[in-house]
Design a protein around this motif. Structure first.
Motif, PDB file in Angstrom:
ATOM      1  N   LEU A  27       0.840  -1.210   0.000  1.00 17.11           N
ATOM      2  CA  LEU A  27       0.000   0.000   0.000  1.00 17.11           C
ATOM      3  C   LEU A  27       0.871   1.255   0.000  1.00 17.11           C
ATOM      4  O   LEU A  27       0.593   2.216  -0.722  1.00 17.11           O
ATOM      5  N   ALA A  28       1.917   1.242   0.805  1.00 17.68           N
ATOM      6  CA  ALA A  28       2.793   2.420   0.873  1.00 17.68           C
ATOM      7  C   ALA A  28       3.391   2.711  -0.507  1.00 17.68           C
ATOM      8  O   ALA A  28       3.485   3.864  -0.926  1.00 17.68           O
ATOM      9  N   ARG A  29       3.751   1.657  -1.227  1.00 21.86           N
ATOM     10  CA  ARG A  29       4.315   1.849  -2.576  1.00 21.86           C
ATOM     11  C   ARG A  29       3.303   2.464  -3.524  1.00 21.86           C
ATOM     12  O   ARG A  29       3.659   3.124  -4.492  1.00 21.86           O
ATOM     13  N   SER A  34      -1.314   3.712   5.847  1.00 23.77           N
ATOM     14  CA  SER A  34      -1.850   2.664   6.712  1.00 23.77           C
ATOM     15  C   SER A  34      -1.160   2.686   8.067  1.00 23.77           C
ATOM     16  O   SER A  34      -0.062   3.237   8.210  1.00 23.77           O
ATOM     17  N   VAL A  35      -1.823   2.083   9.052  1.00 28.11           N
ATOM     18  CA  VAL A  35      -1.215   1.835  10.363  1.00 28.11           C
ATOM     19  C   VAL A  35      -1.503   0.380  10.691  1.00 28.11           C
ATOM     20  O   VAL A  35      -2.632  -0.095  10.505  1.00 28.11           O
ATOM     21  N   ALA A  36      -0.482  -0.359  11.158  1.00 29.07           N
ATOM     22  CA  ALA A  36      -0.690  -1.758  11.544  1.00 29.07           C
ATOM     23  C   ALA A  36      -0.474  -1.890  13.050  1.00 29.07           C
ATOM     24  O   ALA A  36       0.455  -1.298  13.601  1.00 29.07           O
ATOM     25  N   VAL A  37      -1.355  -2.665  13.710  1.00 31.42           N
ATOM     26  CA  VAL A  37      -1.195  -2.918  15.145  1.00 31.42           C
ATOM     27  C   VAL A  37      -1.106  -4.424  15.376  1.00 31.42           C
ATOM     28  O   VAL A  37      -1.740  -5.214  14.673  1.00 31.42           O
ATOM     29  N   GLU A  38      -0.299  -4.806  16.355  1.00 32.88           N
ATOM     30  CA  GLU A  38      -0.029  -6.229  16.582  1.00 32.88           C
ATOM     31  C   GLU A  38       0.111  -6.474  18.088  1.00 32.88           C
ATOM     32  O   GLU A  38       0.845  -5.756  18.763  1.00 32.88           O
ATOM     33  N   VAL A  39      -0.566  -7.501  18.588  1.00 35.99           N
ATOM     34  CA  VAL A  39      -0.502  -7.755  20.040  1.00 35.99           C
ATOM     35  C   VAL A  39       0.820  -8.407  20.455  1.00 35.99           C
ATOM     36  O   VAL A  39       1.284  -8.196  21.572  1.00 35.99           O
ATOM     37  N   ARG A  40       1.445  -9.141  19.556  1.00 32.11           N
ATOM     38  CA  ARG A  40       2.719  -9.761  19.934  1.00 32.11           C
ATOM     39  C   ARG A  40       3.867  -8.759  19.764  1.00 32.11           C
ATOM     40  O   ARG A  40       3.750  -7.787  19.006  1.00 32.11           O
ATOM     41  N   ARG A 312      -1.629  -9.795  -2.138  1.00 35.74           N
ATOM     42  CA  ARG A 312      -1.326  -9.215  -3.452  1.00 35.74           C
ATOM     43  C   ARG A 312      -2.621  -8.753  -4.116  1.00 35.74           C
ATOM     44  O   ARG A 312      -2.696  -7.655  -4.683  1.00 35.74           O
ATOM     45  N   VAL A 313      -3.656  -9.571  -4.018  1.00 35.26           N
ATOM     46  CA  VAL A 313      -4.949  -9.210  -4.611  1.00 35.26           C
ATOM     47  C   VAL A 313      -5.566  -8.045  -3.828  1.00 35.26           C
ATOM     48  O   VAL A 313      -6.077  -7.083  -4.400  1.00 35.26           O
ATOM     49  N   LEU A 314      -5.469  -8.118  -2.500  1.00 36.18           N
ATOM     50  CA  LEU A 314      -6.092  -7.085  -1.663  1.00 36.18           C
ATOM     51  C   LEU A 314      -5.460  -5.715  -1.909  1.00 36.18           C
ATOM     52  O   LEU A 314      -6.172  -4.705  -1.996  1.00 36.18           O
ATOM     53  N   ALA A 315      -4.140  -5.668  -2.039  1.00 36.88           N
ATOM     54  CA  ALA A 315      -3.478  -4.378  -2.279  1.00 36.88           C
ATOM     55  C   ALA A 315      -4.005  -3.765  -3.575  1.00 36.88           C
ATOM     56  O   ALA A 315      -4.337  -2.572  -3.623  1.00 36.88           O
ATOM     57  N   GLU A 316      -4.142  -4.588  -4.615  1.00 35.82           N
ATOM     58  CA  GLU A 316      -4.666  -4.088  -5.901  1.00 35.82           C
ATOM     59  C   GLU A 316      -6.072  -3.527  -5.737  1.00 35.82           C
ATOM     60  O   GLU A 316      -6.390  -2.448  -6.232  1.00 35.82           O
ATOM     61  N   LEU A 318      -7.630  -2.574  -2.920  1.00 31.81           N
ATOM     62  CA  LEU A 318      -7.716  -1.427  -2.007  1.00 31.81           C
ATOM     63  C   LEU A 318      -7.325  -0.129  -2.706  1.00 31.81           C
ATOM     64  O   LEU A 318      -7.909   0.923  -2.439  1.00 31.81           O
ATOM     65  N   GLU A 319      -6.370  -0.219  -3.613  1.00 29.70           N
ATOM     66  CA  GLU A 319      -5.972   0.989  -4.348  1.00 29.70           C
ATOM     67  C   GLU A 319      -7.174   1.586  -5.078  1.00 29.70           C
ATOM     68  O   GLU A 319      -7.263   2.791  -5.264  1.00 29.70           O
ATOM     69  N   ARG A 320      -8.105   0.713  -5.471  1.00 30.10           N
ATOM     70  CA  ARG A 320      -9.298   1.200  -6.174  1.00 30.10           C
ATOM     71  C   ARG A 320     -10.315   1.840  -5.233  1.00 30.10           C
ATOM     72  O   ARG A 320     -11.071   2.700  -5.627  1.00 30.10           O
TER      73      ARG A 320
END
Ligand code: DHB
Length: 397
Positions: A27-29, A34-40, A312-316, A318-320
């Protein structure tokens, strides 16, 4: 609790394992925030042993999108596998059959490369957060609440929330029961997985079917090997001494003429087997990716590859969506991703049931299974199916 810090972003990603991190990188490219959060914590993820085989296209996305080319330098290219049964090994030649290879490169290294790339590129990834919850996914401004490691409460307001939070996904439960279908399959066995400090026993992976049960001989480096053998899901790893483990593995491999090189066993664990899918992979402004939406049994090492294909599919798609307000591409994502999900579910189920000893198998079942293995390895059509599915169907489909 009242949120003290509110951040507006385009895509909020719950989970910063390989799927969440590759998504935010892609997405950044494309200029999407975006912001990602992770419990671990990063360390906790780095210490988890996972599978080690990447499809060609998984390698390509890491290299071509600029994550890292370490996979080419530190990984090992494999042009085939050994299928061992009926007293001997039978090589499946991936290059000869489909002109493709796989790369032996552990998931942990994929994670490290992605986490380093996000840090290098200034990506916003928050590890070690607590109390993550997802809200308002049916509205146009879904939200993620979480508490950072210093105890400060945060709110992310986004256009889309992505649940990439693994097989115990919290996000998947946000889809109302009336809007989702869940498919499960349990298996009456598990894998006992070990790491051993020994040289490789074979140049390629051995998928070993024997009357005592399945075993898989894989590798990590010239001095560290990864092996698995079929066991009861209730097995306790602490009941197994090194000697007992080696005798089990040597017995199973010996049935097909192999001898393993032994060394000290530095890690032992029991891995569960399960097939699971939740569909559709979207609801309102929430989408699911990777293990949050589906789990495959480990035979054939598809879990990580399937998660990367989703992303890979999701990034494509989401750009839309971003900036245009039209959520239809989220539905398109779900449809496109599920095509590959179900093909992969079939492949992982098929590899599993073809190679394992089934506790309630009749003599007919056992001989039929041997017939299937013989057919597969002696027929070009049969081995081509295996080679194509194992190395990965091209085009993220
Ligand atoms: C590995 C794991 C798998 O499930 C598989 O099919 C092949 C290799 C591994 O951990 O190396």
């Amino acid at each position: 609790m009242t949120a003290t810090t509110r951040t507006r972003t385009q895509v909020a990603v719950v989970g910063a394992g390989p799927a969440g991190l590759l998504l935010t990188h892609l997405l950044a490219r494309a200029g999407v925030e975006s912001v990602a959060v992770e419990v671990r914590s990063r360390r906790e993820i780095e210490e988890t042993h996972r599978a080690g085989i990447l499809e060609q296209e998984s390698v390509d996305v890491l290299v071509e999108s600029g994550v890292s080319d370490r996979v080419l330098r530190d990984g090992y290219r494999h042009d085939g596998i050994e299928l061992a049964f009926g007293g001997t090994g039978h090589r499946i030649d991936f290059q000869g059959l489909v002109g493709a290879s796989t790369q032996l490169y552990p998931q942990t290294d994929v994670f490290v490369d992605l986490a380093d790339a996000r840090a290098r590129d200034g990506g916003d990834v928050r590890f070690g957060v607590t109390e993550v919850s997802v809200h308002d996914v049916e509205s146009e401004t879904p939200r993620v609440l979480f508490t950072d490691p210093d105890g400060v409460a945060h709110e992310l307001v986004a256009d889309v929330v992505v649940g990439a939070d693994g097989s115990r996904s919290h996000c998947r439960a946000q889809v109302p029961e009336t809007a989702r279908r869940q498919y499960f399959r349990e298996y009456p066995f598990a894998w006992f997985g070990i790491l051993t400090e020994a040289p490789p026993s074979a140049p390629e992976l051995i998928y070993n079917h024997s009357p005592q049960g399945f075993a898989l001989i894989s590798s990590r480096t010239e001095t560290l090997q990864r092996m698995y053998f079929q066991c009861d899901p209730a097995e306790n790893p602490d009941d197994w001494s090194d000697d007992r483990i080696w005798s089990e593995l040597q017995g199973r491999l010996g049935a097909n003429g192999y001898t393993l090189k032994e060394g000290p066993i530095t890690s032992r664990s029991v891995l569960p087997f399960r097939s699971f899918v939740q569909e559709p992979m979207h609801h309102g402004r929430l989408v699911l990716a990777g293990d949050a939406a589906h789990t495959v049994p480990p035979t054939g090492a598809k879990g990580l590859n399937l998660a990367l294909a989703d992303v890979r599919v999701l990034a494509e798609e989401l750009e839309r969506v971003i900036g245009k307000g039209d959520a239809a591409p989220l539905e398109t994502y779900s449809e496109r991703a599920l095509g590959r999900v179900w093909k992969t579910q079939h492949f992982s189920y098929w590899m599993t049931t073809m190679l394992h000893t089934l506790p309630d198998a009749s003599p007919f079942d056992v001989r039929r299974q041997e017939g299937e293995l013989a057919l597969l390895s002696s027929s070009v059509a049969g081995s081509t199916y295996l080679a194509e599915a194992y190395t990965g169907w091209p085009g993220a489909r």
